[in-house]
Design a protein around this motif. Structure first.
Motif, PDB file in Angstrom:
ATOM      1  N   ASN A 134      40.345  43.101  56.509  1.00  0.00           N
ATOM      2  CA  ASN A 134      41.192  43.618  55.324  1.00  0.00           C
ATOM      3  C   ASN A 134      41.424  42.666  54.558  1.00  0.00           C
ATOM      4  O   ASN A 134      41.352  42.787  53.216  1.00  0.00           O
ATOM      5  N   THR A 135      41.529  41.247  54.846  1.00  0.00           N
ATOM      6  CA  THR A 135      41.543  40.263  53.957  1.00  0.00           C
ATOM      7  C   THR A 135      40.184  40.022  53.056  1.00  0.00           C
ATOM      8  O   THR A 135      40.221  39.738  51.797  1.00  0.00           O
ATOM      9  N   ILE A 136      39.225  39.975  53.676  1.00  0.00           N
ATOM     10  CA  ILE A 136      37.796  40.012  52.914  1.00  0.00           C
ATOM     11  C   ILE A 136      37.629  41.046  52.004  1.00  0.00           C
ATOM     12  O   ILE A 136      37.408  40.850  50.883  1.00  0.00           O
ATOM     13  N   LEU A 137      38.297  42.341  52.232  1.00  0.00           N
ATOM     14  CA  LEU A 137      38.184  43.471  51.240  1.00  0.00           C
ATOM     15  C   LEU A 137      39.058  43.285  50.189  1.00  0.00           C
ATOM     16  O   LEU A 137      38.688  43.608  49.036  1.00  0.00           O
ATOM     17  N   VAL A 138      40.346  42.696  50.459  1.00  0.00           N
ATOM     18  CA  VAL A 138      41.418  42.247  49.421  1.00  0.00           C
ATOM     19  C   VAL A 138      40.532  41.237  48.334  1.00  0.00           C
ATOM     20  O   VAL A 138      40.779  41.288  47.107  1.00  0.00           O
ATOM     21  N   VAL A 139      39.894  40.278  49.013  1.00  0.00           N
ATOM     22  CA  VAL A 139      39.266  39.278  48.212  1.00  0.00           C
ATOM     23  C   VAL A 139      38.301  39.627  47.238  1.00  0.00           C
ATOM     24  O   VAL A 139      38.102  39.401  46.151  1.00  0.00           O
ATOM     25  N   LEU A 140      37.404  40.582  47.860  1.00  0.00           N
ATOM     26  CA  LEU A 140      36.469  40.986  47.186  1.00  0.00           C
ATOM     27  C   LEU A 140      36.855  41.908  46.068  1.00  0.00           C
ATOM     28  O   LEU A 140      36.258  42.061  44.790  1.00  0.00           O
ATOM     29  N   ILE A 141      37.860  42.832  46.169  1.00  0.00           N
ATOM     30  CA  ILE A 141      38.369  43.609  45.179  1.00  0.00           C
ATOM     31  C   ILE A 141      38.743  42.618  43.899  1.00  0.00           C
ATOM     32  O   ILE A 141      38.733  43.000  43.034  1.00  0.00           O
ATOM     33  N   GLY A 142      39.869  41.525  44.461  1.00  0.00           N
ATOM     34  CA  GLY A 142      40.310  40.587  43.402  1.00  0.00           C
ATOM     35  C   GLY A 142      39.066  40.070  42.684  1.00  0.00           C
ATOM     36  O   GLY A 142      39.161  39.665  41.639  1.00  0.00           O
ATOM     37  N   PHE A 143      37.921  39.839  43.375  1.00  0.00           N
ATOM     38  CA  PHE A 143      36.857  39.249  42.344  1.00  0.00           C
ATOM     39  C   PHE A 143      36.184  40.364  41.324  1.00  0.00           C
ATOM     40  O   PHE A 143      35.603  39.790  40.239  1.00  0.00           O
ATOM     41  N   ILE A 144      36.377  41.384  41.502  1.00  0.00           N
ATOM     42  CA  ILE A 144      36.189  42.424  40.448  1.00  0.00           C
ATOM     43  C   ILE A 144      36.784  41.958  39.172  1.00  0.00           C
ATOM     44  O   ILE A 144      36.213  42.108  38.040  1.00  0.00           O
ATOM     45  N   GLY A 145      38.004  41.613  39.360  1.00  0.00           N
ATOM     46  CA  GLY A 145      38.801  41.265  38.009  1.00  0.00           C
ATOM     47  C   GLY A 145      38.402  40.055  37.411  1.00  0.00           C
ATOM     48  O   GLY A 145      38.931  39.831  36.176  1.00  0.00           O
ATOM     49  N   LEU A 146      37.568  39.144  38.007  1.00  0.00           N
ATOM     50  CA  LEU A 146      36.938  38.133  37.340  1.00  0.00           C
ATOM     51  C   LEU A 146      36.380  38.284  36.140  1.00  0.00           C
ATOM     52  O   LEU A 146      36.603  37.946  35.084  1.00  0.00           O
ATOM     53  N   MET A 147      35.451  39.450  36.132  1.00  0.00           N
ATOM     54  CA  MET A 147      34.787  39.907  34.951  1.00  0.00           C
ATOM     55  C   MET A 147      35.643  40.464  33.716  1.00  0.00           C
ATOM     56  O   MET A 147      35.638  40.032  32.780  1.00  0.00           O
ATOM     57  N   PHE A 148      36.566  41.119  34.293  1.00  0.00           N
ATOM     58  CA  PHE A 148      37.607  41.559  33.194  1.00  0.00           C
ATOM     59  C   PHE A 148      38.582  40.298  32.597  1.00  0.00           C
ATOM     60  O   PHE A 148      38.656  40.467  31.392  1.00  0.00           O
ATOM     61  N   MET A 149      38.793  39.391  33.304  1.00  0.00           N
ATOM     62  CA  MET A 149      39.473  38.291  32.783  1.00  0.00           C
ATOM     63  C   MET A 149      38.734  37.556  32.067  1.00  0.00           C
ATOM     64  O   MET A 149      39.165  36.733  30.862  1.00  0.00           O
ATOM     65  N   ALA A 150      37.422  37.374  32.367  1.00  0.00           N
ATOM     66  CA  ALA A 150      36.345  36.677  31.493  1.00  0.00           C
ATOM     67  C   ALA A 150      36.094  37.371  30.269  1.00  0.00           C
ATOM     68  O   ALA A 150      36.022  36.399  29.261  1.00  0.00           O
ATOM     69  N   MET A 151      36.165  38.569  30.267  1.00  0.00           N
ATOM     70  CA  MET A 151      35.912  39.128  29.000  1.00  0.00           C
ATOM     71  C   MET A 151      36.992  39.169  28.168  1.00  0.00           C
ATOM     72  O   MET A 151      36.870  38.914  26.679  1.00  0.00           O
ATOM     73  N   ALA A 152      38.140  39.183  28.646  1.00  0.00           N
ATOM     74  CA  ALA A 152      39.500  39.092  27.853  1.00  0.00           C
ATOM     75  C   ALA A 152      39.537  37.651  27.222  1.00  0.00           C
ATOM     76  O   ALA A 152      39.852  37.326  26.184  1.00  0.00           O
ATOM     77  N   GLY A 153      39.149  36.510  27.879  1.00  0.00           N
ATOM     78  CA  GLY A 153      39.401  35.192  27.703  1.00  0.00           C
ATOM     79  C   GLY A 153      38.234  35.064  26.514  1.00  0.00           C
ATOM     80  O   GLY A 153      38.491  34.387  25.630  1.00  0.00           O
ATOM     81  N   TYR A 154      37.151  35.586  26.625  1.00  0.00           N
ATOM     82  CA  TYR A 154      36.009  35.537  25.594  1.00  0.00           C
ATOM     83  C   TYR A 154      36.371  35.986  24.326  1.00  0.00           C
ATOM     84  O   TYR A 154      36.215  35.548  23.242  1.00  0.00           O
ATOM     85  N   ALA A 155      37.070  37.238  24.543  1.00  0.00           N
ATOM     86  CA  ALA A 155      37.645  37.888  23.358  1.00  0.00           C
ATOM     87  C   ALA A 155      38.646  37.271  22.486  1.00  0.00           C
ATOM     88  O   ALA A 155      38.757  36.988  21.369  1.00  0.00           O
ATOM     89  N   PHE A 156      39.583  36.609  23.183  1.00  0.00           N
ATOM     90  CA  PHE A 156      40.582  35.767  22.729  1.00  0.00           C
ATOM     91  C   PHE A 156      40.115  34.407  21.948  1.00  0.00           C
ATOM     92  O   PHE A 156      40.525  33.804  21.033  1.00  0.00           O
ATOM     93  N   ALA A 157      39.077  33.909  22.604  1.00  0.00           N
ATOM     94  CA  ALA A 157      38.544  32.792  22.187  1.00  0.00           C
ATOM     95  C   ALA A 157      37.478  32.892  21.015  1.00  0.00           C
ATOM     96  O   ALA A 157      37.682  32.114  20.099  1.00  0.00           O
ATOM     97  N   LYS A 158      36.664  33.949  20.726  1.00  0.00           N
ATOM     98  CA  LYS A 158      35.417  34.094  19.932  1.00  0.00           C
ATOM     99  C   LYS A 158      35.878  35.174  19.094  1.00  0.00           C
ATOM    100  O   LYS A 158      34.997  35.395  17.968  1.00  0.00           O
ATOM    101  N   PHE A 159      36.849  36.064  19.148  1.00  0.00           N
ATOM    102  CA  PHE A 159      36.901  37.310  18.049  1.00  0.00           C
ATOM    103  C   PHE A 159      38.161  37.285  17.404  1.00  0.00           C
ATOM    104  O   PHE A 159      39.092  36.474  17.866  1.00  0.00           O
ATOM    105  N   ASP A 160      38.108  37.546  16.213  1.00  0.00           N
ATOM    106  CA  ASP A 160      39.148  37.635  15.268  1.00  0.00           C
ATOM    107  C   ASP A 160      39.512  39.038  15.172  1.00  0.00           C
ATOM    108  O   ASP A 160      38.769  39.772  14.478  1.00  0.00           O
ATOM    109  N   PHE A 161      40.525  39.460  15.547  1.00  0.00           N
ATOM    110  CA  PHE A 161      41.228  40.965  15.278  1.00  0.00           C
ATOM    111  C   PHE A 161      42.565  40.950  15.105  1.00  0.00           C
ATOM    112  O   PHE A 161      43.248  39.850  15.307  1.00  0.00           O
ATOM    113  N   ARG A 162      43.108  42.077  14.613  1.00  0.00           N
ATOM    114  CA  ARG A 162      44.646  42.027  14.370  1.00  0.00           C
ATOM    115  C   ARG A 162      45.377  41.989  15.573  1.00  0.00           C
ATOM    116  O   ARG A 162      45.042  42.595  16.403  1.00  0.00           O
ATOM    117  N   GLY A 163      46.271  41.504  15.563  1.00  0.00           N
ATOM    118  CA  GLY A 163      47.304  41.268  16.650  1.00  0.00           C
ATOM    119  C   GLY A 163      47.050  40.349  17.695  1.00  0.00           C
ATOM    120  O   GLY A 163      47.570  40.142  18.835  1.00  0.00           O
TER     121      GLY A 163
END
Length: 279
Positions: A79-108
């Motif tokens: 169960n713990t390993i599965l919870v950790v693996l599901i959490g790793f999926i969020g790494l890509m979403f957070m990396a994409m969000a950080g990339y957007a905030f760092a390198k894109f200029d958009f309203r808001g």
């Protein structure tokens, strides 16, 4: 010359003194961990004897076998390993969000990033009841997905990715776009390989967060078969009156994987924090 030699001797003496002090401090700090490991291999009678012994006289793997054959810790581990693996999926979403905030200029962008930072100021206990009601409405209570979903994205992780990715030269990204690379290909083949240090930081933090999850799994899971290792360890301590060896064996199962992950990624972790501008 005599003065220089005197200063050199004083520096050596100071270095030796500092080294000895740090060594003693390290031994004191590591002693509880060493005691946990050695007690996990002791027979029960040996773990409760007085005066206590540091090293086991008759080492045994009995307690680890009991954990995974009689105490259902194998299920807790999965169960713990599965919870950790599901959490790793969020790494890509957070990396994409950080990339957007760092390198894109958009309203808001500034206000959205401010809202991300604002989530770091809200204690997790405040959001537990609303989160539970939302997951209950989605029929995700008492599921592993419901345990892992609230920790899928973190404002602190987005902040770290953003801070690191601002250091990536914009010219490299523009050159890739001029060569015909799309945004996803630019992110995947240029940004992510250059972001290995901060990815290592997030891998360690995500692993520790999922591995040590206790309060939320205890709230969201009513079925004991969905408990994580930390919940199983707390349950074990309530079930047993006196068996330090079994308790230390369970604690070792909890702690050793975290140490292994940190040792493997520590070089990248230090580099990631340094390049992110965090002190």
């Amino acid at each position: 010359m005599t003065t220089d030699r005197t200063h050199a001797k004083r520096r050596r003496a100071l270095t030796v003194t500092i080294g000895i002090a740090l060594g003693i401090g390290a031994l004191i700090t590591a002693f509880p961990f060493l005691w946990m490991l050695t007690t996990a291999f002791k027979p029960q009678r040996e773990s409760v004897t007085f005066p206590p012994t540091i090293l086991p006289e008759a080492p045994t793997l009995q307690w680890f076998q009991i954990l995974f054959t009689e105490m259902d810790f194998g299920r807790y581990l999965v169960n713990t390993i599965l919870v950790v693996l599901i959490g790793f999926i969020g790494l890509m979403f957070m990396a994409m969000a950080g990339y957007a905030f760092a390198k894109f200029d958009f309203r808001g962008r500034r206000w959205m990033f401010f809202l991300v930072l604002a989530t770091m100021m809200i204690p997790i206990q405040v959001t537990m009841i609303p989160t539970y009601l939302i997951l209950n409405g989605m029929k995700l209570t008492n599921t592993l997905v419901g345990i892992a979903l609230p920790t899928l994205v973190s404002g602190f992780a987005i902040f770290l990715f953003r801070q690191f990715m601002t250091t990536i030269p914009t010219e490299m990204l523009e050159a890739a776009r001029l060569d015909g690379a799309g945004e996803f290909r630019t992110f995947w083949q240029i940004v992510l390989p250059m972001s290995k240090p901060i990815l290592a930081v997030q891998i360690v933090l995500t692993f520790i967060s999922g591995w040590n999850s206790f309060l939320w799994p205890l709230i969201i899971a009513s079925d004991q078969k969905l408990y994580t290792l930390s919940v199983g360890l707390a349950l074990l301590n309530q079930q047993l009156a006196v068996n330090p060896s079994l308790q230390m064996a369970a604690a070792s199962v909890m702690v050793i994987p975290i140490l292994i992950v940190f040792i493997v990624f520590q070089r990248y972790v230090i580099q990631g924090f340094a390049l992110s501008g965090l002190k």
